[in-house]
Design a protein around this motif. Structure first.
Motif, PDB file in Angstrom:
ATOM      1  N   ALA A  29      -4.810  -7.757  11.400  1.00  0.00           N
ATOM      2  CA  ALA A  29      -5.991  -6.943  11.143  1.00  0.00           C
ATOM      3  C   ALA A  29      -5.592  -5.798  10.232  1.00  0.00           C
ATOM      4  N   LEU A  30      -6.485  -5.450   9.339  1.00  0.00           N
ATOM      5  CA  LEU A  30      -6.255  -4.345   8.433  1.00  0.00           C
ATOM      6  C   LEU A  30      -7.349  -3.317   8.644  1.00  0.00           C
ATOM      7  N   THR A  31      -6.955  -2.078   8.871  1.00  0.00           N
ATOM      8  CA  THR A  31      -7.919  -0.999   9.039  1.00  0.00           C
ATOM      9  C   THR A  31      -7.613   0.087   8.017  1.00  0.00           C
ATOM     10  N   SER A  32      -8.620   0.885   7.706  1.00  0.00           N
ATOM     11  CA  SER A  32      -8.431   1.968   6.751  1.00  0.00           C
ATOM     12  C   SER A  32      -9.023   3.250   7.317  1.00  0.00           C
ATOM     13  N   LYS A  33      -8.498   4.352   6.794  1.00  0.00           N
ATOM     14  CA  LYS A  33      -8.976   5.669   7.217  1.00  0.00           C
ATOM     15  C   LYS A  33      -8.942   6.578   5.997  1.00  0.00           C
ATOM     16  N   VAL A  34     -10.004   7.359   5.786  1.00  0.00           N
ATOM     17  CA  VAL A  34     -10.074   8.316   4.692  1.00  0.00           C
ATOM     18  C   VAL A  34     -10.061   9.712   5.288  1.00  0.00           C
ATOM     19  N   GLU A  35      -9.138  10.555   4.787  1.00  0.00           N
ATOM     20  CA  GLU A  35      -9.020  11.927   5.289  1.00  0.00           C
ATOM     21  C   GLU A  35      -8.972  12.904   4.122  1.00  0.00           C
ATOM     22  N   LEU A  36      -9.542  14.059   4.326  1.00  0.00           N
ATOM     23  CA  LEU A  36      -9.546  15.129   3.334  1.00  0.00           C
ATOM     24  C   LEU A  36      -8.316  16.001   3.530  1.00  0.00           C
ATOM     25  N   ARG A  65      -6.645  11.337   1.376  1.00  0.00           N
ATOM     26  CA  ARG A  65      -5.593  10.371   1.693  1.00  0.00           C
ATOM     27  C   ARG A  65      -6.281   9.146   2.278  1.00  0.00           C
ATOM     28  N   ILE A  66      -5.958   7.982   1.732  1.00  0.00           N
ATOM     29  CA  ILE A  66      -6.494   6.726   2.248  1.00  0.00           C
ATOM     30  C   ILE A  66      -5.336   5.988   2.891  1.00  0.00           C
ATOM     31  N   SER A  67      -5.408   5.848   4.203  1.00  0.00           N
ATOM     32  CA  SER A  67      -4.364   5.172   4.976  1.00  0.00           C
ATOM     33  C   SER A  67      -4.819   3.757   5.289  1.00  0.00           C
ATOM     34  N   LEU A  68      -3.901   2.815   5.145  1.00  0.00           N
ATOM     35  CA  LEU A  68      -4.161   1.405   5.426  1.00  0.00           C
ATOM     36  C   LEU A  68      -3.149   0.949   6.464  1.00  0.00           C
ATOM     37  N   ALA A  69      -3.631   0.399   7.559  1.00  0.00           N
ATOM     38  CA  ALA A  69      -2.744  -0.040   8.632  1.00  0.00           C
ATOM     39  C   ALA A  69      -2.920  -1.538   8.861  1.00  0.00           C
ATOM     40  N   PHE A  70      -1.809  -2.276   8.790  1.00  0.00           N
ATOM     41  CA  PHE A  70      -1.805  -3.701   9.075  1.00  0.00           C
ATOM     42  C   PHE A  70      -1.162  -3.911  10.434  1.00  0.00           C
ATOM     43  N   THR A  71      -1.851  -4.616  11.326  1.00  0.00           N
ATOM     44  CA  THR A  71      -1.318  -4.966  12.639  1.00  0.00           C
ATOM     45  C   THR A  71      -1.229  -6.482  12.734  1.00  0.00           C
ATOM     46  N   ASN A  72      -0.044  -6.975  13.071  1.00  0.00           N
ATOM     47  CA  ASN A  72       0.139  -8.410  13.251  1.00  0.00           C
ATOM     48  C   ASN A  72      -0.345  -8.775  14.649  1.00  0.00           C
ATOM     49  N   ASN A  73      -1.485  -9.456  14.706  1.00  0.00           N
ATOM     50  CA  ASN A  73      -2.051  -9.889  15.985  1.00  0.00           C
ATOM     51  C   ASN A  73      -1.656 -11.311  16.338  1.00  0.00           C
ATOM     52  N   GLY A  74      -0.849 -11.936  15.486  1.00  0.00           N
ATOM     53  CA  GLY A  74      -0.458 -13.315  15.726  1.00  0.00           C
ATOM     54  C   GLY A  74       0.709 -13.422  16.699  1.00  0.00           C
ATOM     55  N   THR A 153       1.878   1.085   8.408  1.00  0.00           N
ATOM     56  CA  THR A 153       0.868   1.909   7.764  1.00  0.00           C
ATOM     57  C   THR A 153       1.394   2.448   6.448  1.00  0.00           C
ATOM     58  N   VAL A 154       0.548   2.428   5.434  1.00  0.00           N
ATOM     59  CA  VAL A 154       0.839   3.008   4.122  1.00  0.00           C
ATOM     60  C   VAL A 154      -0.352   3.869   3.731  1.00  0.00           C
ATOM     61  N   ALA A 155      -0.156   4.716   2.732  1.00  0.00           N
ATOM     62  CA  ALA A 155      -1.252   5.584   2.298  1.00  0.00           C
ATOM     63  C   ALA A 155      -1.098   5.900   0.821  1.00  0.00           C
ATOM     64  N   PHE A 156      -2.223   6.177   0.192  1.00  0.00           N
ATOM     65  CA  PHE A 156      -2.217   6.696  -1.174  1.00  0.00           C
ATOM     66  C   PHE A 156      -3.215   7.841  -1.230  1.00  0.00           C
ATOM     67  N   PHE A 157      -3.097   8.621  -2.286  1.00  0.00           N
ATOM     68  CA  PHE A 157      -3.941   9.797  -2.448  1.00  0.00           C
ATOM     69  C   PHE A 157      -4.856   9.589  -3.654  1.00  0.00           C
TER      70      PHE A 157
END
Length: 161
Positions: A29-36, A65-74, A153-157
């Motif tokens: 699953a991939l989730t994202s979060k946007v933070e100021l 900052r846009i954070s992207l988190a990948f979780t291996n659910n397999g 988790t990784v992030a870019f600005f």
């Protein structure tokens, strides 16, 4: 106007994911979060501190900052995981702290490399060196498998245009 600004933020969140190999195999699953990003001035000559908050409003010039988190659910390790993310039109790429396996694209996601290795065609002239303003996509490739249950988790600005 506030609705328009929130609309930009919502569009950024909707465009902030794209992990094809791992998701195509239904292993994660991939989730994202946007933070100021907010800077708070330091006291008595101390450096400013950065904090990141969920914004209600963003305006031109704000850094997010846009954070992207990948979780291996397999049940098996997820190999060759790639996260590629378009830069929303409302943002200008403004760097990343996550350099391992990182590359950018200035041609709509066709070719990825470190920014210093990319150029942009100029009509009637030699290509010029690419800049952060030219970045259209960011991408991370993890060479090592991600174990079941593990999250990376990784992030870019980006700067709001």
């Amino acid at each position: 106007m506030t609705g328009k600004r929130w609309g930009i933020l919502a569009a950024m969140a909707l465009l902030a994911i794209g992990a094809r190999p791992a998701l195509a195999q239904n292993t994660g699953a991939l989730t994202s979060k946007v933070e100021l990003e907010k800077l708070t001035a330091g006291k008595d000559g101390e450096p400013a501190t950065k904090t990141y908050l969920t914004p209600n409003v963003v305006v031109p010039g704000d850094r997010v900052r846009i954070s992207l988190a990948f979780t291996n659910n397999g049940a098996e390790p997820a190999s060759d995981v790639v996260i590629a993310n378009p830069i929303p039109q409302a943002l200008m790429f403004d760097g990343t702290d996550d350099k391992a396996g990182f590359g950018v694209s200035v041609d709509g996601g066709k070719q990825f490399a470190p920014l210093s290795e990319l150029s942009v065609p100029v009509e009637g002239a030699t290509p010029r060196a690419a800049t952060e303003a030219d970045v259209t996509h960011v991408r991370w490739k993890w060479p090592d498998p991600i174990a079941p249950g593990q999250t990376r988790t990784v992030a870019f600005f980006g700067r709001v245009r």
